[in-house]
Design an enzyme around this catalytic site. Structure first.
Site, PDB file in Angstrom:
ATOM      1  N   ASP A  50       0.883  -1.424  -0.028  1.00 37.16           N
ATOM      2  CA  ASP A  50      -0.140   0.157  -0.004  1.00 37.16           C
ATOM      3  C   ASP A  50       0.866   1.329   0.072  1.00 37.16           C
ATOM      4  OD1 ASP A  50      -1.900  -1.685   0.519  1.00 37.16           O
ATOM      5  OD2 ASP A  50      -1.562  -1.865   2.476  1.00 37.16           O
ATOM      6  N   GLU A  51       2.016   1.100  -0.580  1.00 37.10           N
ATOM      7  CA  GLU A  51       2.963   2.488  -0.711  1.00 37.10           C
ATOM      8  C   GLU A  51       2.533   3.382  -1.741  1.00 37.10           C
ATOM      9  OE1 GLU A  51       5.165  -1.142   0.590  1.00 37.10           O
ATOM     10  OE2 GLU A  51       4.188  -0.742  -1.017  1.00 37.10           O
ATOM     11  N   LYS A  53       2.678   2.062  -5.046  1.00 39.38           N
ATOM     12  CA  LYS A  53       3.404   1.470  -6.054  1.00 39.38           C
ATOM     13  C   LYS A  53       2.720   1.796  -7.612  1.00 39.38           C
ATOM     14  CE  LYS A  53       3.211  -2.690  -4.407  1.00 39.38           C
ATOM     15  NZ  LYS A  53       2.975  -2.388  -3.230  1.00 39.38           N
ATOM     16  N   GLY A  54       1.349   1.887  -7.500  1.00 38.03           N
ATOM     17  CA  GLY A  54       0.725   1.817  -8.849  1.00 38.03           C
ATOM     18  C   GLY A  54       0.739   3.368  -9.311  1.00 38.03           C
ATOM     19  N   ALA A  76      -3.411  -8.301  -4.699  1.00 38.89           N
ATOM     20  CA  ALA A  76      -2.783  -6.932  -4.740  1.00 38.89           C
ATOM     21  C   ALA A  76      -3.921  -5.833  -4.972  1.00 38.89           C
ATOM     22  CB  ALA A  76      -1.667  -7.224  -5.854  1.00 38.89           C
ATOM     23  N   HIS A  78      -3.795  -1.875  -6.651  1.00 38.47           N
ATOM     24  CA  HIS A  78      -2.970  -0.789  -6.990  1.00 38.47           C
ATOM     25  C   HIS A  78      -4.157   0.298  -7.640  1.00 38.47           C
ATOM     26  CE1 HIS A  78       0.847  -3.283  -7.692  1.00 38.47           C
ATOM     27  NE2 HIS A  78       0.524  -3.128  -6.400  1.00 38.47           N
ATOM     28  N   THR A 170      -6.371 -12.288   2.355  1.00 37.94           N
ATOM     29  CA  THR A 170      -7.379 -11.317   1.522  1.00 37.94           C
ATOM     30  C   THR A 170      -8.641 -12.338   1.243  1.00 37.94           C
ATOM     31  OG1 THR A 170      -5.956 -11.785  -0.617  1.00 37.94           O
ATOM     32  CG2 THR A 170      -5.994  -9.554   0.468  1.00 37.94           C
ATOM     33  N   VAL A 338      -7.408  -1.567  -0.604  1.00 38.10           N
ATOM     34  CA  VAL A 338      -7.959  -1.358  -1.979  1.00 38.10           C
ATOM     35  C   VAL A 338      -8.766  -2.848  -2.342  1.00 38.10           C
ATOM     36  CG1 VAL A 338      -7.832  -1.194  -4.535  1.00 38.10           C
ATOM     37  CG2 VAL A 338      -6.356   0.204  -2.944  1.00 38.10           C
ATOM     38  N   LYS A 343      -9.377  -1.575   7.329  1.00 37.63           N
ATOM     39  CA  LYS A 343      -8.811  -0.128   7.805  1.00 37.63           C
ATOM     40  C   LYS A 343      -7.216  -0.563   8.055  1.00 37.63           C
ATOM     41  CE  LYS A 343      -9.093   2.872  11.981  1.00 37.63           C
ATOM     42  NZ  LYS A 343      -9.915   3.085  12.977  1.00 37.63           N
ATOM     43  N   ARG A 344      -6.257   0.179   7.617  1.00 35.90           N
ATOM     44  CA  ARG A 344      -4.810  -0.116   7.901  1.00 35.90           C
ATOM     45  C   ARG A 344      -4.546   0.663   9.127  1.00 35.90           C
ATOM     46  NH1 ARG A 344      -4.083   2.392   1.891  1.00 35.90           N
ATOM     47  NH2 ARG A 344      -4.735   0.474   0.758  1.00 35.90           N
TER      48      ARG A 344
END
Length: 464
Positions: A50-51, A53-54, A76, A78, A170, A338, A343-344
């Site tokens: 979740d940095e 990258k997309g 994944a 993105h 997931t 995504v 929640k992160r």
């Protein structure tokens, strides 16, 4: 051996040396020539995913000829924003947006065909066009079946009952599919497109195997096989021998080749915070095994890191802030998964993790994203070292119980208390924000090439 015979043998040996030397020289010349082919540029996550990258891939994909996925599956997620439209990709390489680029799903990826076509349909509605004309799928990629996804959920329930905790997957069937692959009972795209009666037999055997392990599992074998037969004809025009395809891409005319990593270093099956990891190698080695390319063709390796740290699911998280700072980062950063909508968890930037990711991947530059989320803070902390039993440790602990015990040593920096979202070049950033970025570079030993200050493509400031 007589003297005469020995002399003749020696003479023959000397005579053969120039020919052997010439052949060896020609071989080495050919190898050097081959090694001079196209290099691939790799974008990898440097934290727990979740940095952003997309966004980095999308930026680079605008000039790429080929964009590849090498591992993972539709676990994944993105997000790419182009012209105000937000696209969500899970199996598709983010480069699919570029109408001039070919997108390639490599052998290391596991593919859920219903998920692939559902993703295509959703993004078509948002404006994605003609994707099927520029998507290629490796014939060696393994298939995720509906029962893999069901088993993924059942295993999580089982872990919760037996251990009182789960992994936080997931539930997209990724782990069970890689398990089938490692157990040599999996089925690949090439199997689906070959003898369907043989494929059906192996599919039934695999389904029965899982049913024997999970008695509550229900599988509509005939119904699924009927759907799979339909999918086979739909994807047939997209499938190629992936190894040959990549060889041609590397050795053909000059091309810009981009590899989009899914997940991230701390989720890697070997190097991540095991067992709270994904089931594939999402570090740089996965590029070679997931696409079938030799290591000398790896060029630039870009690590993507948030200006703070997030994590989905459970597991050790040394710099986590279970307080108003964590809540602020979560709400300002819109930190929801995504793929899962979960929640992160949020915390300060952890440079121990980043240095560890660099040890494994050898980043040539970094992309620091979501700097703008820190705009409102009076002061900002950065984790610079771990202490165990009062002593600094130079490594990142493998064991989860030990990782839970480490104390984080922080550096505190003043916040810049200014809106950075309109910044488009380095000079536009407040000096305190510049200091924050330089601090990261100095501690990790890698230059920051991009700084992200917003969601759109235009919000990525390129420094060099």
């Amino acid at each position: 051996m007589s003297g005469t015979r020995a002399a003749v043998a020696a003479s023959n040996d000397r005579a053969s040396r120039p020919a052997a030397g010439a052949a060896l020289g020609a071989g080495l010349k050919r190898l050097r020539s081959e090694a001079g082919g196209n290099r691939v540029t790799v974008v990898l996550g440097a934290q727990w995913g979740d940095e952003g990258k997309g966004k980095v891939v999308d930026l680079l994909a605008t000039e790429a000829d080929l964009v590849c996925r090498c591992q993972g599956g539709n676990n994944a997620g993105h997000t790419v924003v182009v012209d105000g439209k937000e696209y969500d990709f899970h199996l598709f390489p983010s480069g699919i947006i570029n109408p001039k680029a070919v997108s390639f799903i490599g052998n290391g990826v596991v593919i859920h065909l219903p998920g692939l076509f559902e993703e295509a349909e959703k993004n078509e509605k948002k404006g994605l066009k003609d994707w099927e004309k520029r998507l290629i799928i490796s014939d060696r990629a393994h298939l995720v079946f509906d029962f893999h996804q069901a088993v993924d959920g059942l295993q999580e329930v089982q872990r919760q009952v037996q251990e009182g905790k789960n992994i936080g997957t997931t539930k997209k069937g990724i782990g069970p599919t890689y398990s089938s692959k490692a157990a040599r009972t999996g089925l690949r795209v090439c199997d689906l497109l070959s003898d369907f009666s043989e494929f059906s037999l192996r599919f039934k055997n695999l389904a029965h195997q899982y049913k024997s392990m999970f008695p509550s599992l229900e599988v509509d074998i005939e119904g699924q096989l009927k759907k799979l037969k339909g999918y086979a004809e739909t994807i047939r025009p997209l499938v190629q021998d992936g190894v040959y395809f990549m060889y041609e891409a590397l050795h053909g005319p000059p091309k810009k080749i981009l590899v989009e990593g899914a997940n991230a270093a701390l989720l890697d099956i070997d190097f991540g915070t095991y067992p709270f990891v994904t089931s594939s190698n999402c570090t740089v080695g996965g590029v070679c095994t997931g696409l079938g390319i030799p290591p000398q063709y790896i060029g630039e390796v870009y690590g993507v890191v948030k200006a703070y740290t997030t994590r989905v699911g459970i597991g050790a998280f040394p710099t986590e802030q279970i307080n108003e700072i964590g809540d602020l980062l979560q709400s300002r950063g819109h930190e929801w998964g995504v793929t899962t909508g979960r929640k992160r968890r949020c915390g300060w930037l952890d440079l121990v993790i980043l240095r560890y990711a660099h040890m494994i991947n050898g980043f040539t530059a970094l992309a620091l994203t979501k700097l703008d989320i820190l705009d409102v803070l009076d002061e900002i902390k950065i984790g610079v070292a771990y202490r165990l039993d009062g002593k600094r440790i130079p490594y990142f602990p493998a064991n989860q119980e030990i990782l839970q015990k480490v104390e984080v040593e922080y550096e505190t920096m003043p916040g810049w208390k200014a809106d950075t979202t309109s910044a488009r070049k380095w000079e536009d950033l407040p000096s305190k924000a510049q200091n924050y970025i330089r601090f990261v570079e100095n501690h990790v030993g890698v230059s920051v090439k991009w700084v992200g200050v917003g969601k759109s493509r235009e919000s990525m400031i390129q420094l060099f």
